[in-house]
Motif scaffolding. Structure first.
Motif, short mmCIF file in Angstrom:
data_model
loop_
_atom_site.label_atom_id
_atom_site.label_comp_id
_atom_site.label_asym_id
_atom_site.label_seq_id
_atom_site.Cartn_x
_atom_site.Cartn_y
_atom_site.Cartn_z
N ALA A 13 47.35 -31.65 141.20
CA ALA A 13 46.22 -32.56 141.45
C ALA A 13 45.15 -32.43 140.36
O ALA A 13 44.41 -33.39 140.09
CB ALA A 13 45.62 -32.27 142.82
N LEU A 14 45.08 -31.27 139.74
CA LEU A 14 44.08 -31.03 138.70
C LEU A 14 44.52 -31.56 137.34
O LEU A 14 43.68 -31.78 136.45
CB LEU A 14 43.83 -29.52 138.61
N ALA A 15 45.82 -31.80 137.17
CA ALA A 15 46.38 -32.15 135.85
C ALA A 15 45.71 -33.37 135.20
O ALA A 15 45.46 -33.35 133.98
CB ALA A 15 47.88 -32.36 135.96
N PRO A 16 45.39 -34.45 135.93
CA PRO A 16 44.71 -35.58 135.27
C PRO A 16 43.37 -35.18 134.65
O PRO A 16 43.02 -35.65 133.56
CB PRO A 16 44.54 -36.60 136.40
N ALA A 17 42.63 -34.32 135.34
CA ALA A 17 41.36 -33.86 134.78
C ALA A 17 41.59 -33.01 133.53
O ALA A 17 40.83 -33.09 132.56
CB ALA A 17 40.57 -33.06 135.82
N LEU A 18 42.64 -32.20 133.55
CA LEU A 18 42.97 -31.39 132.39
C LEU A 18 43.31 -32.28 131.20
O LEU A 18 42.93 -31.99 130.06
CB LEU A 18 44.14 -30.45 132.70
N SER A 19 44.02 -33.35 131.46
CA SER A 19 44.35 -34.31 130.40
C SER A 19 43.09 -34.96 129.85
O SER A 19 42.94 -35.12 128.62
CB SER A 19 45.31 -35.37 130.95
N ASP A 20 42.17 -35.32 130.73
CA ASP A 20 40.92 -35.95 130.29
C ASP A 20 40.09 -35.00 129.43
O ASP A 20 39.34 -35.45 128.54
CB ASP A 20 40.10 -36.37 131.51
N ARG A 21 40.19 -33.72 129.68
CA ARG A 21 39.40 -32.73 128.94
C ARG A 21 40.11 -32.20 127.70
O ARG A 21 39.55 -31.39 126.96
CB ARG A 21 39.07 -31.54 129.85
N ALA A 22 41.32 -32.63 127.45
CA ALA A 22 42.14 -32.04 126.39
C ALA A 22 41.51 -32.21 125.01
O ALA A 22 41.49 -31.27 124.21
CB ALA A 22 43.54 -32.64 126.40
N ARG A 23 40.96 -33.39 124.73
CA ARG A 23 40.37 -33.59 123.40
C ARG A 23 39.13 -32.71 123.24
O ARG A 23 38.91 -32.12 122.17
CB ARG A 23 40.04 -35.05 123.16
N ALA A 24 38.31 -32.62 124.28
CA ALA A 24 37.11 -31.78 124.21
C ALA A 24 37.49 -30.32 124.00
O ALA A 24 36.84 -29.60 123.23
CB ALA A 24 36.28 -31.94 125.48
N ALA A 25 38.55 -29.88 124.68
CA ALA A 25 39.02 -28.50 124.50
C ALA A 25 39.48 -28.29 123.07
O ALA A 25 39.20 -27.24 122.45
CB ALA A 25 40.15 -28.21 125.47
N GLU A 26 40.18 -29.26 122.53
CA GLU A 26 40.68 -29.16 121.16
C GLU A 26 39.52 -29.08 120.16
O GLU A 26 39.53 -28.26 119.23
CB GLU A 26 41.57 -30.36 120.85
N GLU A 27 38.52 -29.92 120.35
CA GLU A 27 37.40 -29.94 119.42
C GLU A 27 36.55 -28.68 119.52
O GLU A 27 36.02 -28.18 118.52
CB GLU A 27 36.55 -31.18 119.67
#
Length: 384
Positions: A13-27
């Protein structure tokens, strides 16, 4: 809080939020604090912690399933999910006093661990003095403790030992500038002559053979399981999850994608249908191989050399399959998936990067399995 399938469902259930945050985590080159808090709230980090310390004391299959779900959203998050969960299991292999100290306030800790012997440890009264610098400190940006491998020279021989230190005893060097897996924040860890008491170290040989101090404290099967097979298989889980996430995105993209020049929909093309089917079969087979190997990696005969080599074989094959599928699907998804906002290109860079981890080297893993299967000596220096 429930565990088992509930943990996997909560991470899914958390995976969509993790996907949304992926670019911010990368940067940022580290996971957002809210991601760490969200993962902790699922109960994942405590799945392998003994019940007496507030954990769930479950097997490795639950952990792997949950980390696959995290990896489907973001590869860096999936990797740190596995790292933090696995390293709590490793704490349970230390002497009981160390466990009491680490889990005094909550039933999990956030701990990176580097198994390259990049440091030395000098025996002193009551423990060791540890000095060194270690690369690949995945998870160090949120750490409250660290684990490092150092070489102890004593009695005319050299003994590799794993040392557990509080975060305050180490320095972190900002060197993690990479093309992939940027969100893991895997910076260097340096220890400058820190004293580590005896109860906070374990010989690597005891961990590798499933006879650690913790195995004498906790009767559960996971605590008698050798280190390297679990490490390899647990690490492969989020990589497979990343490939499964790419497959799901590829399928969704096919539904509406119109090919340039011809105007045909990709879903109507046999080439697209074949790629979708082949990737699905490959990843299903990889998942079954991973699950089978996880089941065989623990138990009373888990220390058997052939079983340990089988785990390395399975982990390397799963990761190689994931990498091939991801690169194939990203190539078939079109050039626009290489735009910096696209999760396709991020997953592709991440999987290509993590595939370079030494434990996933297919040539070494296949050769190791072949030697042991054929009754040959694998040599003294092997991750098995």
């Amino acid at each position: 809080m429930g565990y088992g399938d509930d943990v996997t469902a909560r991470v899914r259930a958390l995976a969509p939020a993790l996907s949304d945050r992926a670019r911010a985590a990368e940067e940022a080159r580290r996971l957002p604090d809210e991601t760490i808090a969200d993962l902790a709230a699922t109960g994942l980090f405590g799945t392998l912690v003994p019940k007496r310390f507030g954990g769930a004391e479950l097997g490795f299959a639950t952990m792997a399933a949950a980390c696959r779900e995290a990896g489907a959203g973001c590869a860096s998050t999936g990797w740190l999910s596995a790292i933090y969960t696995l390293h709590n299991w490793m704490v349970a292999l230390f002497p009981e006093k160390a466990q009491e100290e680490v889990w005094a306030e909550r039933p999990y800790a956030l701990i990176p661990c580097t198994l390259a012997p990049s440091g030395t440890a000098e025996p002193v009264d009551g423990g060791h003095t540890v000095t060194g610098r270690w690369s690949w400190g995945s998870g160090v940006m949120h750490a409250d403790h660290v684990m490092v491998l150092a070489l102890v020279t004593a009695g005319g021989g050299i003994e590799p030992r794993l040392f557990l230190l509080p975060r305050a005893d180490v320095a972190v060097h900002d060197v993690w500038h990479t093309s992939g897996m940027r969100g893991t924040g895997s910076n260097d860890i340096e220890v400058a002559g820190a004293f580590v008491p005896a109860h906070r170290s374990v010989p690597l040989a005891d961990l590798a053979e499933g006879r650690s101090p913790g195995s004498r404290v906790h009767p559960g099967v996971p605590y008698r399981t050798p280190l390297v097979p679990v490490f390899a298989l647990a690490g492969a889980a989020p990589v497979l999850g990343t490939a499964e996430g790419v497959l799901a995105r590829f399928r969704a993209r096919m539904e509406g994608r119109v090919m340039s020049y011809t105007g045909e929909r990709q879903r109507d093309l046999m080439s697209g249908q074949i790629r979708l089917a082949a990737a699905t079969a490959d990843l299903r087979a990889a998942r079954l191989l991973l699950e089978d190997a996880l089941g065989a990696a623990s138990g009373d005969d888990a220390a058997d050399l052939r079983r340990r080599a089988n785990a390395r074989l399975a982990a390397a094959h799963v990761v190689a399959t994931a990498r091939r599928v991801v690169n194939d699907l990203c190539g078939a998804a079109g050039a626009s998936t290489q735009l910096i906002d696209s999760p396709f290109q991020r997953a592709q860079r991440d999987v290509n990067t993590i595939s370079g981890h030494v434990v996933f080297d297919p040539d070494a893993s296949y050769a190791l399995w072949g030697k042991i299967e054929l009754g040959l000596d694998p040599g003294p220096v092997n991750l098995v």
